[in-house]
Design an enzyme around this catalytic site. Structure first.
Site, PDB file in Angstrom:
ATOM      1  N   LYS A 155      45.370   4.592  49.374  1.00 52.88           N
ATOM      2  CA  LYS A 155      45.365   3.963  50.691  1.00 52.88           C
ATOM      3  C   LYS A 155      46.125   4.745  51.759  1.00 52.88           C
ATOM      4  CE  LYS A 155      44.530  -0.589  48.727  1.00 52.88           C
ATOM      5  NZ  LYS A 155      44.870  -0.626  47.328  1.00 52.88           N
ATOM      6  N   ASP A 213      33.429  -2.729  47.094  1.00 48.84           N
ATOM      7  CA  ASP A 213      34.483  -3.577  46.541  1.00 48.84           C
ATOM      8  C   ASP A 213      34.265  -4.946  47.173  1.00 48.84           C
ATOM      9  OD1 ASP A 213      36.932  -5.086  46.791  1.00 48.84           O
ATOM     10  OD2 ASP A 213      38.018  -3.325  46.096  1.00 48.84           O
TER      11      ASP A 213
HETATM   12  N1  GDD Z   1      46.057  -7.319  35.043  1.00 47.68           N
HETATM   13  C1  GDD Z   1      46.280  -7.119  36.334  1.00 47.68           C
HETATM   14  N2  GDD Z   1      47.556  -7.252  36.815  1.00 47.68           N
HETATM   15  N3  GDD Z   1      45.251  -6.793  37.140  1.00 47.68           N
HETATM   16  C2  GDD Z   1      45.504  -6.595  38.447  1.00 47.68           C
HETATM   17  C3  GDD Z   1      46.788  -6.728  39.006  1.00 47.68           C
HETATM   18  C4  GDD Z   1      47.869  -7.091  38.139  1.00 47.68           C
HETATM   19  O1  GDD Z   1      49.033  -7.253  38.539  1.00 47.68           O
HETATM   20  N4  GDD Z   1      46.713  -6.465  40.336  1.00 47.68           N
HETATM   21  C5  GDD Z   1      45.417  -6.187  40.589  1.00 47.68           C
HETATM   22  N5  GDD Z   1      44.673  -6.281  39.456  1.00 47.68           N
HETATM   23  C6  GDD Z   1      43.237  -6.075  39.301  1.00 47.68           C
HETATM   24  C7  GDD Z   1      42.403  -6.811  40.335  1.00 47.68           C
HETATM   25  O2  GDD Z   1      42.018  -8.081  39.859  1.00 47.68           O
HETATM   26  C8  GDD Z   1      41.217  -5.878  40.537  1.00 47.68           C
HETATM   27  O3  GDD Z   1      40.160  -6.090  39.630  1.00 47.68           O
HETATM   28  C9  GDD Z   1      41.783  -4.498  40.244  1.00 47.68           C
HETATM   29  O4  GDD Z   1      42.994  -4.707  39.506  1.00 47.68           O
HETATM   30  C10 GDD Z   1      42.093  -3.724  41.534  1.00 47.68           C
HETATM   31  O5  GDD Z   1      42.927  -4.532  42.335  1.00 47.68           O
HETATM   32  P1  GDD Z   1      42.595  -4.792  43.865  1.00 47.68           P
HETATM   33  O6  GDD Z   1      43.665  -5.667  44.409  1.00 47.68           O
HETATM   34  O7  GDD Z   1      41.193  -5.217  44.025  1.00 47.68           O
HETATM   35  O8  GDD Z   1      42.837  -3.320  44.421  1.00 47.68           O
HETATM   36  P2  GDD Z   1      42.191  -2.611  45.683  1.00 47.68           P
HETATM   37  O9  GDD Z   1      40.779  -3.009  45.857  1.00 47.68           O
HETATM   38  O10 GDD Z   1      43.089  -2.815  46.847  1.00 47.68           O
HETATM   39  O11 GDD Z   1      42.276  -1.055  45.243  1.00 47.68           O
HETATM   40  C11 GDD Z   1      41.786  -0.621  43.990  1.00 47.68           C
HETATM   41  O12 GDD Z   1      40.364  -0.585  43.951  1.00 47.68           O
HETATM   42  C12 GDD Z   1      39.767   0.359  44.884  1.00 47.68           C
HETATM   43  C13 GDD Z   1      38.263   0.317  44.679  1.00 47.68           C
HETATM   44  O13 GDD Z   1      37.782  -0.946  44.905  1.00 47.68           O
HETATM   45  C14 GDD Z   1      42.366   0.754  43.688  1.00 47.68           C
HETATM   46  O14 GDD Z   1      42.018   1.074  42.358  1.00 47.68           O
HETATM   47  C15 GDD Z   1      41.814   1.801  44.662  1.00 47.68           C
HETATM   48  O15 GDD Z   1      42.269   3.113  44.281  1.00 47.68           O
HETATM   49  C16 GDD Z   1      40.296   1.790  44.626  1.00 47.68           C
HETATM   50  O16 GDD Z   1      39.778   2.704  45.603  1.00 47.68           O
HETATM   51 MG    MG Z   2      39.570  -4.456  45.060  1.00 47.91          MG
END
Ligand code: GDD
Ligand code: MG
Length: 325
Positions: A155, A213
């Site tokens: 990010k 996403d």
């Molecule tokens: N077990 C667990 N524990 N899972 C978690 C936790 C936690 O504390 N926090 C988040 N997750 C899970 C979410 O449910 C989701 O499926 C995944 O990890 C990614 O979390 P998001 O909160 O959706 O992250 P993001 O969308 O801001 O960013 C992530 O996804 C992007 C692509 O969609 C990162 O991986 C980025 O690098 C990536 O580009």
């Molecule tokens: Mg996400």
């Protein structure tokens, strides 16, 4: 191979819906988000481990009631451990290499090809990458000519983004990465761990075609449109007495006599839509009611929520408590 699916986030960007259900159980095109993600896995995957946290019991209950086409085991965190902490906590017994999937990604992606690419040459990991205009919500990779990842920033502000290729949340990793994650505390895999792994060989796998996403209202509804167009909708039942082009994916017991559907719509179990109501580009979840003559556009109506007769709901997330405004 086994797959580890991260499913412990709070889904804050989908509140108030996610006060009632974890985001991964929100249906789009008639099927919960999580099940669209599992649809991407090659059929020879022999176990799926769900790293749960927020609303772990709901996820557990749901997958027991609706078994996916893979043996599933859930490992719940007592406290949120972040993506890296969740991997460490749930990652025992994953085998030499494993799929790592975020549970909110809707894509046309060939994960068997991702696995094959990973095995083609020695490396620590292979991350599927999607090309997007706005990189701000994502982890961004810089790539060498041979697709080796040379830098990874989670990010970053736009001026510090090294490319438009972002972490698609679909990857294959060697089990060795788990040794690099500190135990017993919350860890962001993308922020704290991935940059330090690059020297050991991490490659990008460029996706073509749809990727999103589905963690916000707009992106979830865009993903729903894609799933209908791609023929990947779940239950395509259409309630008797309803009209309009749809497409619509409704539970068999949803009723909508005299309602019109002007665009992609999902109706959950027990949903009642009154006559003269108009719906387009929306999701109406289990037990919700849309009153007569109401209009619901580009919105998600949460489980048990009520949209009063004649009310206009445009670009909204409607929770049960706010339903009677
Ligand atoms: N077990 C667990 N524990 N899972 C978690 C936790 C936690 O504390 N926090 C988040 N997750 C899970 C979410 O449910 C989701 O499926 C995944 O990890 C990614 O979390 P998001 O909160 O959706 O992250 P993001 O969308 O801001 O960013 C992530 O996804 C992007 C692509 O969609 C990162 O991986 C980025 O690098 C990536 O580009
Ligand atoms: Mg996400």
């Amino acid at each position: 191979m086994k797959a580890l699916v991260l499913i412990g986030g709070f889904g804050t960007r989908l509140r108030p819906i996610t006060y009632a259900v974890p985001k991964q159980l929100i249906p789009l095109a008639g099927k919960p988000m999580l099940y669209h993600v599992l649809d991407l896995l090659p059929r020879d995957v022999d176990e799926v481990v769900l790293a749960t946290g927020y609303k772990a019991d709901e996820v557990d209950r749901f997958v027991r009631a609706h078994p996916p086409p893979f043996p599933v085991r859930t490992v719940a965190e007592a406290e949120p451990l972040g993506t890296g902490g969740g991997m460490k906590h749930a990652g025992g017994g994953l085998g030499e290499t494993f799929y790592l999937l975020n549970s909110d990604v809707i894509a046309s992606a060939d994960l068997a090809a991702l696995g094959a690419t990973h095995r083609r040459s020695p490396r620590l990991g292979t991350m599927a990458l999607a090309e997007v205009d706005d990189t701000r919500p994502y982890g961004v990779a810089a790539l060498a000519e041979d697709d080796r990842i040379t830098a990874f920033v989670e990010k970053p502000p736009p001026e510090r983004a090294p490319s438009h290729w972002i972490n698609a949340g679909l990857a294959v990793w060697s089990r060795r990465v788990l040794d690099r994650i500190p135990g017993g505390r919350a860890v962001s895999f993308e922020q704290e761990i991935v940059p330090g792994l690059l020297a050991e060989g991490v490659y990008g796998f460029r996706l073509r075609g749809f990727w999103d996403d589905a963690g916000t209202r707009e992106r979830l509804l865009r993903s729903q449109r894609f799933l209908f167009e791609a023929g990947r909708a779940g239950d395509r039942h259409r309630p008797p007495g309803s009209s309009g082009p749809g497409p619509i994916a409704a539970a068999a017991d949803a009723t909508a006599d005299g309602a019109t559907f002007g665009g992609p719509v999902t109706l959950g179990r027990g949903v009642e839509v009154g006559s003269g109501a108009h719906l387009e580009d929306c999701v109406v979840m289990d037990g919700a009611r849309v009153g007569r003559g109401a209009r619901v556009v580009r919105s998600i109506v949460g489980p048990g929520a009520i949209v009063d007769d004649g009310r206009q709901v445009v670009d909204e997330l409607v929770g049960a408590a706010s339903g009677d405004r």
